[in-house]
Structure formats: C-alpha cells, structure tokens
Design a protein around this motif. Structure first.
Motif, PDB file in Angstrom:
ATOM      1  N   PHE A 117       0.792  -1.242   0.000  1.00 39.35           N
ATOM      2  CA  PHE A 117       0.000   0.000   0.000  1.00 39.35           C
ATOM      3  C   PHE A 117       0.820   1.286   0.000  1.00 39.35           C
ATOM      4  O   PHE A 117       0.259   2.381   0.013  1.00 39.35           O
ATOM      5  N   GLY A 118       2.128   1.200   0.062  1.00 41.84           N
ATOM      6  CA  GLY A 118       2.952   2.422   0.101  1.00 41.84           C
ATOM      7  C   GLY A 118       2.942   3.048   1.487  1.00 41.84           C
ATOM      8  O   GLY A 118       2.845   2.356   2.503  1.00 41.84           O
ATOM      9  N   PHE A 119       3.041   4.375   1.536  1.00 39.27           N
ATOM     10  CA  PHE A 119       3.076   5.086   2.820  1.00 39.27           C
ATOM     11  C   PHE A 119       1.658   5.496   3.253  1.00 39.27           C
ATOM     12  O   PHE A 119       0.710   5.397   2.461  1.00 39.27           O
ATOM     13  N   VAL A 120       1.538   6.032   4.472  1.00 39.58           N
ATOM     14  CA  VAL A 120       0.229   6.490   4.976  1.00 39.58           C
ATOM     15  C   VAL A 120      -0.419   7.456   3.975  1.00 39.58           C
ATOM     16  O   VAL A 120      -1.603   7.349   3.656  1.00 39.58           O
ATOM     17  N   HIS A 121       0.379   8.403   3.445  1.00 42.83           N
ATOM     18  CA  HIS A 121      -0.228   9.427   2.569  1.00 42.83           C
ATOM     19  C   HIS A 121      -0.750   8.832   1.260  1.00 42.83           C
ATOM     20  O   HIS A 121      -1.553   9.456   0.583  1.00 42.83           O
ATOM     21  N   ASN A 122      -0.297   7.631   0.892  1.00 39.32           N
ATOM     22  CA  ASN A 122      -0.821   7.015  -0.330  1.00 39.32           C
ATOM     23  C   ASN A 122      -2.282   6.583  -0.186  1.00 39.32           C
ATOM     24  O   ASN A 122      -2.934   6.248  -1.172  1.00 39.32           O
ATOM     25  N   SER A 123      -2.804   6.599   1.058  1.00 41.23           N
ATOM     26  CA  SER A 123      -4.219   6.251   1.248  1.00 41.23           C
ATOM     27  C   SER A 123      -5.080   7.500   1.439  1.00 41.23           C
ATOM     28  O   SER A 123      -6.270   7.414   1.707  1.00 41.23           O
ATOM     29  N   LEU A 124      -4.450   8.666   1.305  1.00 40.19           N
ATOM     30  CA  LEU A 124      -5.190   9.923   1.495  1.00 40.19           C
ATOM     31  C   LEU A 124      -6.030  10.247   0.254  1.00 40.19           C
ATOM     32  O   LEU A 124      -5.538  10.178  -0.869  1.00 40.19           O
ATOM     33  N   LEU A 125      -7.301  10.600   0.500  1.00 43.85           N
ATOM     34  CA  LEU A 125      -8.187  10.973  -0.607  1.00 43.85           C
ATOM     35  C   LEU A 125      -8.414  12.482  -0.661  1.00 43.85           C
ATOM     36  O   LEU A 125      -8.617  13.051  -1.718  1.00 43.85           O
ATOM     37  N   GLU A 126      -8.400  13.096   0.518  1.00 36.63           N
ATOM     38  CA  GLU A 126      -8.693  14.536   0.595  1.00 36.63           C
ATOM     39  C   GLU A 126      -8.200  15.056   1.934  1.00 36.63           C
ATOM     40  O   GLU A 126      -8.229  14.329   2.923  1.00 36.63           O
ATOM     41  N   ALA A 127      -7.752  16.308   1.967  1.00 41.24           N
ATOM     42  CA  ALA A 127      -7.348  16.900   3.253  1.00 41.24           C
ATOM     43  C   ALA A 127      -7.817  18.342   3.322  1.00 41.24           C
ATOM     44  O   ALA A 127      -7.913  19.032   2.299  1.00 41.24           O
TER      45      ALA A 127
END
Ligand SMILES: Cc1cc2nc3c(=O)[nH]c(=O)nc-3n(C[C@H](O)[C@H](O)[C@H](O)COP(=O)(O)OP(=O)(O)OC[C@H]3O[C@@H](n4cnc5c(N)ncnc54)[C@H](O)[C@@H]3O)c2cc1C
Length: 443
Positions: A117-127
């Motif tokens: 899955f890569g890093f935490v930010h690779n699962s970010l959809l919107e901030a």
C-alpha cells in the motif's frame, strides 16, 4: 458510530474567525506526544500558538465506500478502535499508538504492509489544511492538487491538516505470524520478494542482530487464531519474533505490537520484567516512555557519558542496493545487542517532497536505538555515514530525526525547487518555518 462532521464544521468556522488575517508566525499546540527525535540544539520560538488539541475526533466511517473522515490530530489508536469493531483498518497503521493521522501524512508513515500500500499518505483521498495566514483550504488529486501531493514530508511547513479522508481496507480479526531464521541476507531478501507476490501475505518484516543472525516474519490474516498471544503482560514482542516461531495476535495487538516495549528500548532485567507483568496498558506505551523515560534515557546515554549515538532513523534504498545497505550498516554500527528492522516497500505514487520511483521495490531499514560510539568517532558519525551511503545509492531518508545536510544538498534530495513554489503559493509570508529550518536547523 457518531457522525461528528457537523461539529467539525462549527469548530473550523470558529478557528477561521480567530485566525482571520493572521500575520504572526504560527506553531501548533497538540495534546499528544511528538514522535520527532531531533537532538541538535533547537531555538525557542516566539510564534503564536494555534490550539488544535480539539481536532482529534473520528468524524465519519463510510462502510460502503470503505473510507474514514478523521480530524488531523486523531491518534492511530483512536482510529483503530473506531474501525476494527466494524472489520476495517486504514491501509497503513503506524506501529506507535500515539502517532496522529496528520503527523503521519506530513511525516512519512510506513508499516510492514507498505510493500502493498505504500506510505500512509498514499491512502489519502482529501485533506483540509489550515494555512499560516489563517485560510483553510481543501486539497485532493483534483482540487489544489499541488498541495495534496506536496503535503507528505512537509512537516507542517505548508499548513496543518485539520481533516483527512482516507481509504480503509477490510480485515480479519486475527493475524498469524510465522518467523524463520536466516544466516544469509541475500536468501532472506529473496524470500521477502516471494512473499510480497503472494495475495495472502499481509505483512513482511525482518529483524537482524548481525550480518548472520536474521529473522523473517511473514504475517497472514485469519479468523481462527492458534497459539493466541497478547502483547501485554510478560510478552516482549520483538523477542517472540527473534526465534523460529508461530503464534497469533488480535488485529489491534498486531497494529501496535512494538508499542509496549517502544520497539526494543525498554531494557530487560527483573525490575522491568515485573513492570511488564504488573503495569497497566495506560503506562506501558510509547507516549509514557517518550514523556517520562526519554529525558532520563538521553541524560544517561547521550549527554553525560558520550559513549552512545542516538541512531533513530529510517532509510529507503532501491531494492538492488538493499543487501549493500544492510552490509554497510553492520560494518559501520555496533548495535549493542539490539536489532534493526527492515521491510520491502513500494509506492504507487511518488510524493513531491519525498521523491521515489513509483512501483519499484525499495528496502526500508530502520534503526531505533542507542548505538555504541567507538573511541575518537565524531558525534553522529554513524548517522552521517549511513545518510551518505543512502543518498549515494539514490535512496532517501525520513526527516523525523537528526539530519546534517547543506541547504543545497537538502534541496537536491527533497525537491527544493518544487518546495519553493509551494511555499510561495501557500505560505508566501513565511508564517510557518521552512522545511530545511525545521528538519535540519531549528525545532
Ligand atoms: C522512534 C520512531 C518510530 C517511528 N515509528 C513509526 C512507525 O512505526 N510507523 C510510522 O508510520 N512512522 C513512524 N515514525 C515516524 C512518524 O510517523 C513521524 O515522525 C510522524 O511525523 C509523527 O507524527 P506525530 O503525529 O507523532 O507528530 P509530531 O511528532 O507531533 O509532529 C511531527 C511533525 O508534524 C507536524 N504536525 C503534527 N501534526 C500535524 C498536522 N495535523 N498537520 C500538519 N503538520 C503536523 C509537527 O509540527 C511536526 O513538525 C517513527 C518515528 C520515530 C521517531
């Protein structure tokens, strides 16, 4: 589960009112401990403190869409506790309970399933991000996409994450861990790649105590645990995977398996083993150790005796150079009986300020302990040698700890040119420090 989205909107409106037209330098106030380990002298800041302690709620779980909306200062412990009962977890859950979602997005959050899955930010959809001038902007791959891809590795120097929408994954309630011993790094790395190709592999990690004392642990999800253990009580997790072994943990224990012993930084001995048996989970955790244990630990190890170097770092090198980094590490460092941890990682998309080749395997190697300093070695000898090796091999390292680079070198590695553009657009008055100031110079 409550839907706190409306309450969040009200808090955002208040924050906006308080900070409207801000021209003072800002710094974040948060309740949770910091997971930064930077030892060089830090300047005291006279900036205006913005209290974001209340932005710590899980807002909304969308089971159908498999997404979670969460406030920026929510800890991964709170996130796990609100998603596991529904059979979900974030794609990546850092191993220390009190790391926050915002901190892990702007730092670089990694886990032993990062090969998938890569890093935490690779699962970010919107901030939703609070800028230094008090404005609040939303970013996603479609809106303000430069900020969206620029947040990872910005360490709060472009703005503060107030809300994040992240992807979730369905999970089983237990994990089966199987550990095998190796004496040859090349054979172990080959087994890691084989495991990464299997669909049922949930996590891949290895501990090494020397070049020929290696332990590879492959984890799979299960509904039916055998030999179920707990990470609390007398168990010392890293010792369980420092021998050939097979056992199971609950999904929650698996997430935070390194937390009760702060990886391997709580020493052995009868007194501390008694502490392990008797201490409640509320004090057997990284938050407690960072707050109360670390100042004492530093005084003994790093300041007064000068015999140790704090080598708390994560490096990533392209997979083909993984064995070289591993060998160089053991030629350079005396681990004083502690292990290092390493795992494969592959990023589906490279972040602007943390450039890596997309969809290419890297080896992530982490050292989280005090190492012995040899006579005559300058301070931070090993940190500097390993950084140099990593950068020379087109690798990159995380910036949560001490870093010694000139601004020119730093800009070359961490895409200074793109950073300057982002800074100009989102913090033109420099109300937040620059990344170089924060990661190398100041606090
Ligand atoms: C010993 C050690 C072990 C680690 N282990 C892991 C691990 O297992 N898995 C993993 O993924 N990572 C790990 N990390 C790295 C960690 O994820 C990063 O250091 C992360 O930035 C810490 O987040 P935090 O919430 O604790 O934030 P802090 O440490 O409090 O802050 C980190 C930085 O982010 C800024 N910041 C904090 N909150 C926000 C926000 N909401 N918006 C914008 N900026 C913000 C702060 O100003 C600061 O510059 C480890 C680090 C250390 C030192």
């Amino acid at each position: 589960m409550h839907d706190f989205r409306y309450a969040h909107k009200k808090d955002v409106a208040n924050l906006k009112k308080n900070l409207s037209g801000n021209t003072k330098k800002l710094r974040i106030k948060k309740k949770t401990i910091s997971n930064l380990f930077r030892y060089e002298g830090r300047k005291k800041s006279d900036s205006r403190e913005v209290d974001l302690t209340g932005f710590n709620r899980v807002l909304f779980l969308d089971k159908k869409a498999k997404t979670l909306e969460v406030e920026g200062l929510t800890t991964f412990e709170d996130i796990a506790d609100s998603t596991i009962p529904h059979g979900f977890l974030p794609l990546i859950t850092p191993e220390l309970k009190h790391i926050t979602i915002g901190g892990a997005i702007v730092g670089i959050g990694v886990e032993t399933n990062s090969f998938r899955f890569g890093f935490v930010h690779n699962s970010l959809l919107e901030a939703e991000v609070l800028l230094g001038n008090g404005k609040i902007v939303t970013c996603s791959p479609k809106i303000n996409s430069d900020l969206f891809y620029g947040l990872p590795n910005s360490y709060g120097t472009l703005g503060y994450v107030l809300r994040a929408k992240i992807k979730l994954r369905k999970i089983k309630p237990f994990m089966t861990l199987r550990t095998e011993k190796f004496i040859d790094i090349n054979k172990l790395l080959k087994s890691m790649l084989t495991a990464a190709k299997k669909r049922d592999t949930a996590s891949i990690e290895a501990l090494a105590y020397s070049k020929s004392d290696l332990y590879l642990t492959i984890t799979k999800e299960t509904d039916k645990p055998r030999n179920l253990k707990s990470i609390y009580g007398p168990t010392i997790f890293y010792k369980e995977i420092s021998k050939p072994n097979e056992f199971a943990l609950s999904a929650r224990d698996f997430c935070f398996r390194y937390d009760p012993d702060w990886f391997w930084n709580v020493p052995g001995g009868s007194l501390l083993n008694l502490f392990r048996r008797l201490a409640p989970a509320s004090i057997r955790n990284s938050r407690f150790y960072k707050k109360y244990g670390q100042p004492l630990y530093d005084k003994i190890n790093y300041k007064s005796k000068n015999k140790f170097e704090a080598l708390i770092q994560d490096w990533e090198v392209p997979w083909k150079d993984g064995a070289k980094l591993f060998n160089f590490f053991f030629e350079t460092v005396d681990l004083n009986g502690n292990p290092i941890i390493f795992a494969p990682i592959k990023v589906p998309k490279s972040a602007t300020l943390y450039p890596m080749k997309q969809n290419e395997p890297y080896l992530n190697l982490g050292c989280y302990c005090a190492i012995k300093r040899k006579k005559g070695q300058a301070p931070y000898y090993a940190t500097k040698k390993l950084d140099e090796f990593c950068f020379k091999h087109q690798g990159i390292k995380m910036l949560y700890s001490s870093t010694f680079l000139s601004e020119k070198e730093f800009d070359k590695i961490y895409n200074g040119r793109a950073y300057k553009k982002l800074k100009q657009k989102y913090d033109s008055q420099c109300l937040l420090p620059t990344l170089f100031e924060k990661a190398v110079k100041a606090g």
